[in-house]
Scaffold this active site. Structure first.
Site, short mmCIF file in Angstrom:
data_model
loop_
_atom_site.label_atom_id
_atom_site.label_comp_id
_atom_site.label_asym_id
_atom_site.label_seq_id
_atom_site.Cartn_x
_atom_site.Cartn_y
_atom_site.Cartn_z
N HIS A 8 0.86 -1.46 0.10
CA HIS A 8 0.04 -0.07 -0.09
C HIS A 8 0.88 1.17 -0.03
O HIS A 8 1.48 1.68 1.00
CB HIS A 8 -0.84 0.06 1.20
CG HIS A 8 -1.64 1.09 1.25
ND1 HIS A 8 -3.08 0.96 1.68
CD2 HIS A 8 -1.62 2.51 1.11
CE1 HIS A 8 -3.89 2.33 1.82
NE2 HIS A 8 -2.85 3.04 1.39
N HIS A 14 1.63 5.49 -1.80
CA HIS A 14 1.01 6.45 -2.70
C HIS A 14 2.34 6.92 -3.26
O HIS A 14 3.20 7.64 -2.69
CB HIS A 14 0.20 7.81 -1.93
CG HIS A 14 -0.80 7.19 -1.03
ND1 HIS A 14 -2.15 7.34 -1.61
CD2 HIS A 14 -0.99 6.55 0.15
CE1 HIS A 14 -3.11 6.51 -0.73
NE2 HIS A 14 -2.37 6.35 0.23
N LYS A 68 -9.80 -0.48 -5.51
CA LYS A 68 -9.61 0.36 -4.14
C LYS A 68 -11.12 0.95 -3.76
O LYS A 68 -11.62 1.78 -4.67
CB LYS A 68 -8.72 1.50 -4.09
CG LYS A 68 -8.54 2.21 -2.94
CD LYS A 68 -7.78 1.20 -1.82
CE LYS A 68 -7.81 1.76 -0.22
NZ LYS A 68 -6.64 2.84 -0.13
N HIS A 77 -10.44 1.23 2.09
CA HIS A 77 -10.22 2.14 3.20
C HIS A 77 -11.44 2.08 3.99
O HIS A 77 -12.47 2.56 3.80
CB HIS A 77 -10.16 3.65 2.79
CG HIS A 77 -9.90 4.71 3.86
ND1 HIS A 77 -8.81 5.16 3.99
CD2 HIS A 77 -10.62 5.05 4.81
CE1 HIS A 77 -9.01 6.01 5.14
NE2 HIS A 77 -9.85 5.95 5.51
N HIS A 106 -4.43 -0.31 6.08
CA HIS A 106 -3.91 0.24 7.33
C HIS A 106 -4.71 0.32 8.50
O HIS A 106 -5.72 1.31 8.70
CB HIS A 106 -3.77 1.82 6.91
CG HIS A 106 -4.90 2.52 6.09
ND1 HIS A 106 -6.32 2.28 6.25
CD2 HIS A 106 -5.09 3.28 4.98
CE1 HIS A 106 -7.01 2.93 5.23
NE2 HIS A 106 -5.97 3.64 4.69
N ASP A 147 1.35 2.57 3.41
CA ASP A 147 0.54 3.72 3.32
C ASP A 147 1.18 5.04 3.48
O ASP A 147 1.12 6.17 3.60
CB ASP A 147 -0.64 3.83 4.32
CG ASP A 147 -1.52 4.98 4.17
OD1 ASP A 147 -1.77 5.34 2.87
OD2 ASP A 147 -2.25 5.33 5.36
N1 NCD Z 1 -3.71 7.65 4.83
C1 NCD Z 1 -3.90 9.04 4.49
O1 NCD Z 1 -4.03 9.81 5.52
N2 NCD Z 1 -3.86 9.90 3.57
C2 NCD Z 1 -3.81 8.94 2.24
C3 NCD Z 1 -5.15 8.42 1.92
C4 NCD Z 1 -5.42 7.08 2.36
O2 NCD Z 1 -4.71 6.00 2.35
O3 NCD Z 1 -6.40 7.09 2.96
C5 NCD Z 1 -3.43 10.00 1.00
O4 NCD Z 1 -3.43 9.83 0.00
O5 NCD Z 1 -2.72 10.91 1.50
ZN ZN Z 2 -3.08 5.06 1.86
ZN ZN Z 3 -6.79 5.08 3.33
#
Ligand code: NCD
Ligand code: ZN
Ligand code: ZN
Length: 342
Positions: free
Chosen positions: A13, A15, A98, A135, A173, A246
């Site tokens: 996971h 970003h 997702k 999520h 998460h 995450d």
């Molecule tokens: N975890 C977070 O607080 N933020 C994540 C989005 C997510 O994974 O929910 C993001 O894309 O910034």
């Molecule tokens: Zn995330």
């Molecule tokens: Zn998330």
């Protein structure tokens, strides 16, 4: 033990964002990970296989991408079609879809407004063998932010698990003992990722003695008893729990703000931070299953073949790191991390 050699890990996971920051995020994710499940909540979101293909190409065009394999995901909306699911599966590059409840987190505005709206899509995913990543928070305004994960388990996820017994589902998460127990008690088709920051911190770290915006992420850090349950689950060796950082970069000024963004950045030191947690729990021998075995096994993918070596040797994390033309404050920025990947 001062060194630890494990099969190369993956991040289930992450970003990476898009545009000019990709060079930085791809550099960090590919330091030692074989693969990464790339989240689709970019602007605009990755809602189709065609967009996923183009995004994957932009990732692979980065200077550090050659040894790294991005596993792509689709962002489900109320309008995703079962045909899109079949196209995604046939592409061979999309591994999962997702579910963002609309409004639950960063860039989730076009998410799903009611899970019933995507039942035909979930049915197609179950048939095609695409995983559902979740999520897991309700967005109902009258539910307290610390209770949103628990409410989601009861009100949304339990019925989905019940209605799609063959769909592989990952609760992403996780942050509560309730989520740990939900996943443990569910069938083999339900698993969870756990972040380094939810293992290292609880809400006191974020709120006691001053407010620390870089610890603000969703689902929000909970009390210490929940943190302990997460450490127990991650270090237990149970195959249902695996590594998903995450890691979610937001520029420093978007975090240090009167209305700061949710997300913590850990990709600069992720495996090292997890190693600290496992070491402190006296469970270093369980790190390999969590980081390198349980994820690919659940996804039905081969484990990596080569290894990485960690050394117990402290190093200084820079106070800020570049993020395109901005900077981010990484977790532990300006402090030390106790383990290092060789
Ligand atoms: N975890 C977070 O607080 N933020 C994540 C989005 C997510 O994974 O929910 C993001 O894309 O910034
Ligand atoms: Zn995330
Ligand atoms: Zn998330």
């Amino acid at each position: 033990m001062t060194t630890l050699t494990i099969i190369r890990p993956d991040d289930w996971h992450v970003h990476l964002r898009d545009g000019e920051v990709l060079t930085d995020t791809v550099r960090d994710i590919s330091r030692y990970n074989g693969r990464g499940v790339v989240m689709p909540n970019t602007v605009p979101p990755v809602t189709t296989t065609e967009l996923a293909k183009q995004y994957r190409e932009r990732i692979m065009a980065q200077p550090h991408a050659s040894q790294f394999q991005p596993l792509m995901t689709l962002y489900l909306t109320d309008n995703t079609s079962p045909e899109e699911i079949r196209t995604a599966k046939a592409s061979g590059i999309v591994v999962a879809c997702k579910l963002y409840p609309a409004g639950a987190t960063t860039n989730s505005d076009s998410g799903v407004t009611s899970v019933k709206n995507i039942y035909p899509v979930l049915n197609a995913m179950q048939e095609e063998g695409l995983l559902l990543l979740v999520h897991g928070e309700v967005t109902t305004k009258d539910v307290d932010i610390f209770d949103r994960e628990k409410a989601f388990l009861e009100n949304v996820l339990a019925p989905v698990v019940n209605d799609f017994p063959k769909l592989k589902i990952i609760l992403e998460h996780i942050t509560t003992v309730d989520a740990v127990n939900f996943v443990k008690n569910a069938g083999d088709n339900v698993a969870a990722t756990i972040t380094a920051h939810h293992l290292l911190f609880n809400r006191n770290h974020m709120l006691a003695g001053g407010i620390r915006p870089h610890f603000y992420c969703l689902p929000i850090l909970k009390r210490a008893t929940h943190q302990e349950a997460l450490i127990g689950a991650a270090t237990s060796g149970c195959k249902k729990f695996f590594l998903g950082t995450d890691s979610a970069p937001h520029a420093k000024d978007r975090k240090e703000s009167s209305c700061g963004c949710a997300g913590s950045y850990t990709a600069h030191a992720a495996l090292e931070l997890y190693a600290e947690v496992f070491d402190k729990a006296g469970k270093l021998e369980s790190l390999e299953a969590f980081a390198s075995f349980n994820g690919p096994d659940f996804y039905g993918l081969p484990r990596n073949q080569d290894t990485v070596t960690l050394v117990k040797e402290s190093w200084d994390v820079p106070a800020t790191l570049p993020l395109g033309s901005n900077v981010i404050v990484p977790i532990r920025g300006g402090e030390k991390v106790e383990w290092k990947v060789k």
